[in-house]
Design a protein around this motif. Structure first.
Motif, PDB file in Angstrom:
ATOM      1  N   SER A  11      -3.434   8.733 -14.086  1.00 58.85           N
ATOM      2  CA  SER A  11      -2.831   7.752 -15.006  1.00 58.85           C
ATOM      3  C   SER A  11      -1.322   7.910 -15.073  1.00 58.85           C
ATOM      4  O   SER A  11      -0.585   6.921 -15.091  1.00 58.85           O
ATOM      5  CB  SER A  11      -3.415   7.898 -16.415  1.00 58.85           C
ATOM      6  N   ARG A  12      -0.854   9.145 -15.123  1.00 61.81           N
ATOM      7  CA  ARG A  12       0.581   9.406 -15.184  1.00 61.81           C
ATOM      8  C   ARG A  12       1.280   8.897 -13.923  1.00 61.81           C
ATOM      9  O   ARG A  12       2.329   8.262 -13.989  1.00 61.81           O
ATOM     10  CB  ARG A  12       0.828  10.911 -15.360  1.00 61.81           C
ATOM     11  N   VAL A  13       0.684   9.146 -12.771  1.00 60.24           N
ATOM     12  CA  VAL A  13       1.255   8.668 -11.517  1.00 60.24           C
ATOM     13  C   VAL A  13       1.206   7.141 -11.480  1.00 60.24           C
ATOM     14  O   VAL A  13       2.181   6.492 -11.079  1.00 60.24           O
ATOM     15  CB  VAL A  13       0.525   9.283 -10.296  1.00 60.24           C
ATOM     16  N   ASN A  14       0.110   6.557 -11.928  1.00 65.39           N
ATOM     17  CA  ASN A  14      -0.010   5.106 -11.957  1.00 65.39           C
ATOM     18  C   ASN A  14       1.061   4.485 -12.852  1.00 65.39           C
ATOM     19  O   ASN A  14       1.662   3.470 -12.497  1.00 65.39           O
ATOM     20  CB  ASN A  14      -1.409   4.700 -12.422  1.00 65.39           C
ATOM     21  N   PHE A  33       7.657   5.262   0.353  1.00 63.79           N
ATOM     22  CA  PHE A  33       6.557   4.686   1.128  1.00 63.79           C
ATOM     23  C   PHE A  33       7.079   3.663   2.122  1.00 63.79           C
ATOM     24  O   PHE A  33       6.646   3.625   3.273  1.00 63.79           O
ATOM     25  CB  PHE A  33       5.522   4.027   0.217  1.00 63.79           C
ATOM     26  N   ALA A  34       7.989   2.820   1.685  1.00 63.25           N
ATOM     27  CA  ALA A  34       8.548   1.787   2.578  1.00 63.25           C
ATOM     28  C   ALA A  34       9.304   2.424   3.733  1.00 63.25           C
ATOM     29  O   ALA A  34       9.161   2.000   4.890  1.00 63.25           O
ATOM     30  CB  ALA A  34       9.459   0.849   1.789  1.00 63.25           C
ATOM     31  N   ARG A  35      10.091   3.440   3.450  1.00 62.72           N
ATOM     32  CA  ARG A  35      10.851   4.107   4.516  1.00 62.72           C
ATOM     33  C   ARG A  35       9.933   4.799   5.511  1.00 62.72           C
ATOM     34  O   ARG A  35      10.158   4.758   6.718  1.00 62.72           O
ATOM     35  CB  ARG A  35      11.844   5.096   3.919  1.00 62.72           C
ATOM     36  N   LEU A  36       8.898   5.457   4.991  1.00 64.33           N
ATOM     37  CA  LEU A  36       7.960   6.140   5.887  1.00 64.33           C
ATOM     38  C   LEU A  36       7.177   5.142   6.726  1.00 64.33           C
ATOM     39  O   LEU A  36       6.930   5.390   7.908  1.00 64.33           O
ATOM     40  CB  LEU A  36       7.009   7.038   5.088  1.00 64.33           C
ATOM     41  N   ALA A  37       6.788   4.019   6.133  1.00 62.39           N
ATOM     42  CA  ALA A  37       6.066   2.984   6.885  1.00 62.39           C
ATOM     43  C   ALA A  37       6.952   2.422   7.989  1.00 62.39           C
ATOM     44  O   ALA A  37       6.492   2.208   9.119  1.00 62.39           O
ATOM     45  CB  ALA A  37       5.595   1.878   5.947  1.00 62.39           C
ATOM     46  N   LYS A  38       8.217   2.192   7.673  1.00 66.60           N
ATOM     47  CA  LYS A  38       9.163   1.686   8.673  1.00 66.60           C
ATOM     48  C   LYS A  38       9.355   2.704   9.800  1.00 66.60           C
ATOM     49  O   LYS A  38       9.358   2.351  10.981  1.00 66.60           O
ATOM     50  CB  LYS A  38      10.491   1.370   7.995  1.00 66.60           C
ATOM     51  N   GLN A  39       9.493   3.963   9.421  1.00 68.50           N
ATOM     52  CA  GLN A  39       9.657   5.028  10.412  1.00 68.50           C
ATOM     53  C   GLN A  39       8.416   5.138  11.295  1.00 68.50           C
ATOM     54  O   GLN A  39       8.513   5.251  12.513  1.00 68.50           O
ATOM     55  CB  GLN A  39       9.912   6.354   9.696  1.00 68.50           C
ATOM     56  N   GLU A  55       0.059  12.413  -3.111  1.00 67.58           N
ATOM     57  CA  GLU A  55      -1.180  11.911  -2.511  1.00 67.58           C
ATOM     58  C   GLU A  55      -1.856  10.892  -3.424  1.00 67.58           C
ATOM     59  O   GLU A  55      -2.369   9.872  -2.967  1.00 67.58           O
ATOM     60  CB  GLU A  55      -2.139  13.060  -2.191  1.00 67.58           C
ATOM     61  N   VAL A  56      -1.854  11.164  -4.728  1.00 64.78           N
ATOM     62  CA  VAL A  56      -2.417  10.225  -5.707  1.00 64.78           C
ATOM     63  C   VAL A  56      -1.674   8.894  -5.624  1.00 64.78           C
ATOM     64  O   VAL A  56      -2.293   7.822  -5.597  1.00 64.78           O
ATOM     65  CB  VAL A  56      -2.361  10.812  -7.134  1.00 64.78           C
ATOM     66  N   ALA A  57      -0.357   8.937  -5.572  1.00 69.66           N
ATOM     67  CA  ALA A  57       0.445   7.709  -5.495  1.00 69.66           C
ATOM     68  C   ALA A  57       0.108   6.915  -4.234  1.00 69.66           C
ATOM     69  O   ALA A  57      -0.048   5.689  -4.292  1.00 69.66           O
ATOM     70  CB  ALA A  57       1.936   8.047  -5.534  1.00 69.66           C
ATOM     71  N   LYS A  58      -0.021   7.599  -3.095  1.00 64.07           N
ATOM     72  CA  LYS A  58      -0.382   6.903  -1.858  1.00 64.07           C
ATOM     73  C   LYS A  58      -1.737   6.227  -2.001  1.00 64.07           C
ATOM     74  O   LYS A  58      -1.904   5.072  -1.594  1.00 64.07           O
ATOM     75  CB  LYS A  58      -0.416   7.878  -0.674  1.00 64.07           C
ATOM     76  N   MET A  59      -2.685   6.938  -2.576  1.00 58.41           N
ATOM     77  CA  MET A  59      -4.023   6.379  -2.716  1.00 58.41           C
ATOM     78  C   MET A  59      -4.048   5.209  -3.697  1.00 58.41           C
ATOM     79  O   MET A  59      -4.743   4.216  -3.464  1.00 58.41           O
ATOM     80  CB  MET A  59      -5.010   7.472  -3.122  1.00 58.41           C
ATOM     81  N   LEU A  60      -3.287   5.311  -4.785  1.00 63.28           N
ATOM     82  CA  LEU A  60      -3.195   4.190  -5.724  1.00 63.28           C
ATOM     83  C   LEU A  60      -2.607   2.965  -5.038  1.00 63.28           C
ATOM     84  O   LEU A  60      -3.092   1.842  -5.218  1.00 63.28           O
ATOM     85  CB  LEU A  60      -2.367   4.574  -6.949  1.00 63.28           C
ATOM     86  N   PRO A  63       0.836   0.286   9.267  1.00 61.96           N
ATOM     87  CA  PRO A  63       1.244   1.339   8.338  1.00 61.96           C
ATOM     88  C   PRO A  63       0.068   1.772   7.467  1.00 61.96           C
ATOM     89  O   PRO A  63      -0.808   0.964   7.157  1.00 61.96           O
ATOM     90  CB  PRO A  63       2.326   0.690   7.488  1.00 61.96           C
ATOM     91  N   ASP A  64       0.039   3.056   7.062  1.00 58.34           N
ATOM     92  CA  ASP A  64      -1.004   3.580   6.205  1.00 58.34           C
ATOM     93  C   ASP A  64      -0.867   3.112   4.765  1.00 58.34           C
ATOM     94  O   ASP A  64      -1.817   3.133   4.013  1.00 58.34           O
ATOM     95  CB  ASP A  64      -0.996   5.125   6.205  1.00 58.34           C
ATOM     96  N   VAL A  65       0.325   2.702   4.375  1.00 56.13           N
ATOM     97  CA  VAL A  65       0.606   2.315   2.997  1.00 56.13           C
ATOM     98  C   VAL A  65       1.055   0.875   2.983  1.00 56.13           C
ATOM     99  O   VAL A  65       1.878   0.464   3.806  1.00 56.13           O
ATOM    100  CB  VAL A  65       1.709   3.224   2.394  1.00 56.13           C
ATOM    101  N   GLU A  66       0.494   0.115   2.047  1.00 60.48           N
ATOM    102  CA  GLU A  66       0.932  -1.269   1.903  1.00 60.48           C
ATOM    103  C   GLU A  66       2.336  -1.291   1.353  1.00 60.48           C
ATOM    104  O   GLU A  66       2.653  -0.574   0.416  1.00 60.48           O
ATOM    105  CB  GLU A  66       0.009  -2.015   0.950  1.00 60.48           C
ATOM    106  N   VAL A  67       3.189  -2.094   1.950  1.00 60.03           N
ATOM    107  CA  VAL A  67       4.580  -2.213   1.507  1.00 60.03           C
ATOM    108  C   VAL A  67       4.751  -3.584   0.878  1.00 60.03           C
ATOM    109  O   VAL A  67       4.402  -4.591   1.475  1.00 60.03           O
ATOM    110  CB  VAL A  67       5.554  -2.040   2.694  1.00 60.03           C
ATOM    111  N   GLU A  68       5.262  -3.592  -0.356  1.00 59.72           N
ATOM    112  CA  GLU A  68       5.450  -4.862  -1.051  1.00 59.72           C
ATOM    113  C   GLU A  68       6.783  -5.457  -0.747  1.00 59.72           C
ATOM    114  O   GLU A  68       7.740  -4.825  -0.505  1.00 59.72           O
ATOM    115  CB  GLU A  68       5.310  -4.658  -2.561  1.00 59.72           C
TER     116      GLU A  68
END
Length: 111
Positions: free
Chosen positions: A73-76, A90-96, A47-52, A106-111
């Protein structure tokens, strides 16, 4: 990947995880494999990673997830210097999600 975790036992665990087909199977397996606290810690980091990735501040993340600034910080650090595992998922879930609900952002920005 960190060579310290590349062991035969870890390979076996990953192969077992790859056999899981549903959320219910995941619940059953991980309830047996992990303690409640281990599973909650893993889910909190995710969840931290998604929010970051969604540009939330450390304060917003800490308030929402209850994660310490050390955990954030560790997740970042993993997001910025890790093996790109979070971003791959994140990319796979956004695509799905996009495939299941055309026209929805998508809820997560994909680079």
């Amino acid at each position: 990947m960190n060579k310290k975790i590349r062991t035969e036992a870890v390979d076996h665990l990953f192969q077992a995880v790859l056999t899981l087909r549903t959320s219910e199977e995941c619940y059953r397996f991980f309830e047996d494999v992990c303690t409640v606290n281990e599973l909650l810690s893993l889910s909190q980091r995710y969840e931290v990673a998604k929010m970051l990735r969604n540009k939330k501040t450390y304060l917003e993340i800490a308030e929402t997830t209850g994660a310490s600034t050390a955990t954030i910080s560790r997740v970042n650090r993993s997001l910025n210097y890790g093996s790109d595992g979070y971003d791959m998922v994140f990319a796979r879930l956004a695509k799905q999600e996009a495939a299941e609900a055309p026209g929805k952002e998508p809820d997560v920005e994909v680079e």
